[in-house]
Scaffold this motif. Structure first.
Motif, PDB file in Angstrom:
ATOM      1  N   LEU A 125       0.998  -1.202   0.073  1.00  0.00           N
ATOM      2  CA  LEU A 125      -0.014   0.024  -0.035  1.00  0.00           C
ATOM      3  C   LEU A 125       0.880   1.186  -0.025  1.00  0.00           C
ATOM      4  O   LEU A 125       1.981   1.455   0.912  1.00  0.00           O
ATOM      5  CB  LEU A 125      -0.998   0.061   1.058  1.00  0.00           C
ATOM      6  N   SER A 126       0.534   2.090  -0.832  1.00  0.00           N
ATOM      7  CA  SER A 126       1.141   3.544  -0.684  1.00  0.00           C
ATOM      8  C   SER A 126       0.933   4.246   0.564  1.00  0.00           C
ATOM      9  O   SER A 126       0.231   4.050   0.987  1.00  0.00           O
ATOM     10  CB  SER A 126       0.856   4.484  -1.862  1.00  0.00           C
ATOM     11  N   PRO A 127       1.938   5.144   0.794  1.00  0.00           N
ATOM     12  CA  PRO A 127       1.741   5.907   2.180  1.00  0.00           C
ATOM     13  C   PRO A 127       0.457   6.713   1.910  1.00  0.00           C
ATOM     14  O   PRO A 127      -0.189   6.751   2.927  1.00  0.00           O
ATOM     15  CB  PRO A 127       2.925   6.828   1.963  1.00  0.00           C
ATOM     16  N   THR A 128      -0.031   7.246   0.836  1.00  0.00           N
ATOM     17  CA  THR A 128      -1.329   7.840   0.718  1.00  0.00           C
ATOM     18  C   THR A 128      -2.581   7.080   1.082  1.00  0.00           C
ATOM     19  O   THR A 128      -3.275   7.405   1.787  1.00  0.00           O
ATOM     20  CB  THR A 128      -1.380   8.330  -0.724  1.00  0.00           C
ATOM     21  N   LEU A 129      -2.535   5.773   0.642  1.00  0.00           N
ATOM     22  CA  LEU A 129      -3.575   4.685   0.874  1.00  0.00           C
ATOM     23  C   LEU A 129      -3.493   4.318   2.255  1.00  0.00           C
ATOM     24  O   LEU A 129      -4.436   4.151   3.132  1.00  0.00           O
ATOM     25  CB  LEU A 129      -3.403   3.540  -0.021  1.00  0.00           C
ATOM     26  N   SER A 130      -2.284   4.243   2.811  1.00  0.00           N
ATOM     27  CA  SER A 130      -2.124   3.556   4.290  1.00  0.00           C
ATOM     28  C   SER A 130      -2.731   4.900   5.295  1.00  0.00           C
ATOM     29  O   SER A 130      -3.334   4.309   6.174  1.00  0.00           O
ATOM     30  CB  SER A 130      -0.554   3.398   4.621  1.00  0.00           C
ATOM     31  N   THR A 131      -2.571   6.126   4.991  1.00  0.00           N
ATOM     32  CA  THR A 131      -2.909   7.114   5.894  1.00  0.00           C
ATOM     33  C   THR A 131      -4.460   7.362   5.572  1.00  0.00           C
ATOM     34  O   THR A 131      -5.012   7.967   6.649  1.00  0.00           O
ATOM     35  CB  THR A 131      -2.345   8.504   5.559  1.00  0.00           C
ATOM     36  N   ALA A 132      -4.917   6.798   4.610  1.00  0.00           N
ATOM     37  CA  ALA A 132      -6.308   6.966   4.218  1.00  0.00           C
ATOM     38  C   ALA A 132      -7.299   5.998   5.165  1.00  0.00           C
ATOM     39  O   ALA A 132      -8.374   6.236   5.252  1.00  0.00           O
ATOM     40  CB  ALA A 132      -6.931   7.005   2.912  1.00  0.00           C
ATOM     41  N   LEU A 133      -6.523   5.166   5.279  1.00  0.00           N
ATOM     42  CA  LEU A 133      -7.385   3.889   6.372  1.00  0.00           C
ATOM     43  C   LEU A 133      -7.534   4.508   7.718  1.00  0.00           C
ATOM     44  O   LEU A 133      -6.868   5.013   8.289  1.00  0.00           O
ATOM     45  CB  LEU A 133      -6.474   2.572   6.212  1.00  0.00           C
ATOM     46  N   SER A 134      -8.632   3.873   8.278  1.00  0.00           N
ATOM     47  CA  SER A 134      -9.034   4.287   9.497  1.00  0.00           C
ATOM     48  C   SER A 134      -8.284   3.681  10.686  1.00  0.00           C
ATOM     49  O   SER A 134      -7.983   4.238  11.764  1.00  0.00           O
ATOM     50  CB  SER A 134     -10.557   4.031   9.889  1.00  0.00           C
ATOM     51  N   LEU A 135      -7.584   2.494  10.183  1.00  0.00           N
ATOM     52  CA  LEU A 135      -6.613   1.717  11.163  1.00  0.00           C
ATOM     53  C   LEU A 135      -5.335   1.642  10.247  1.00  0.00           C
ATOM     54  O   LEU A 135      -5.474   1.448   9.095  1.00  0.00           O
ATOM     55  CB  LEU A 135      -7.184   0.423  11.749  1.00  0.00           C
ATOM     56  N   ARG A 136      -4.264   1.707  11.271  1.00  0.00           N
ATOM     57  CA  ARG A 136      -3.007   1.451  10.609  1.00  0.00           C
ATOM     58  C   ARG A 136      -2.823   0.186   9.875  1.00  0.00           C
ATOM     59  O   ARG A 136      -3.316  -0.894  10.539  1.00  0.00           O
ATOM     60  CB  ARG A 136      -1.900   1.519  11.424  1.00  0.00           C
ATOM     61  N   PRO A 137      -2.561  -0.358   8.726  1.00  0.00           N
ATOM     62  CA  PRO A 137      -2.420  -1.514   7.787  1.00  0.00           C
ATOM     63  C   PRO A 137      -1.413  -2.451   8.818  1.00  0.00           C
ATOM     64  O   PRO A 137      -0.532  -2.147   9.597  1.00  0.00           O
ATOM     65  CB  PRO A 137      -1.652  -1.157   6.786  1.00  0.00           C
TER      66      PRO A 137
END
Length: 94
Positions: free
Chosen positions: A22-34
């Motif tokens: 996952l890109s950093p952008t997608l990771s930060t968009a998630l409600s929980l940390r991947p």
């Protein structure tokens, strides 16, 4: 990115990827940390331009035309159509 499944729909692509991909952008968009090693389903789809974006492009195109006119890079309509006809329909020219 490891793709386990992909479904192609109208301008849409869905893939299952590992957390590490996952890109950093997608990771930060998630409600929980991947979670390391976990799989996530990611869907990407093209979105339409907003009315503001369309209007901005239209205004830029109009300004480009005005700039061309101001610079004198114009020809009259009859000449333009004659040139187009000669180029695209040479067999019709007499």
């Amino acid at each position: 990115m490891t793709t386990k499944e992909a479904v192609t729909m109208a301008q849409q692509y869905t893939a299952t990827v590992q957390a590490e991909a996952l890109s950093p952008t997608l990771s930060t968009a998630l409600s929980l940390r991947p979670v390391h090693g976990a799989s996530y389903r990611v869907t990407v789809e093209e979105i339409e331009e907003s009315d503001e974006e369309k209007l901005a492009k239209l205004r830029a195109a109009i300004q480009k035309g005005r700039d061309e006119i101001a610079a004198g890079r114009v020809i009259d309509g009859e000449t333009a159509f004659a040139e187009l006809a000669a180029k695209h329909f040479p067999h019709r020219m007499k």
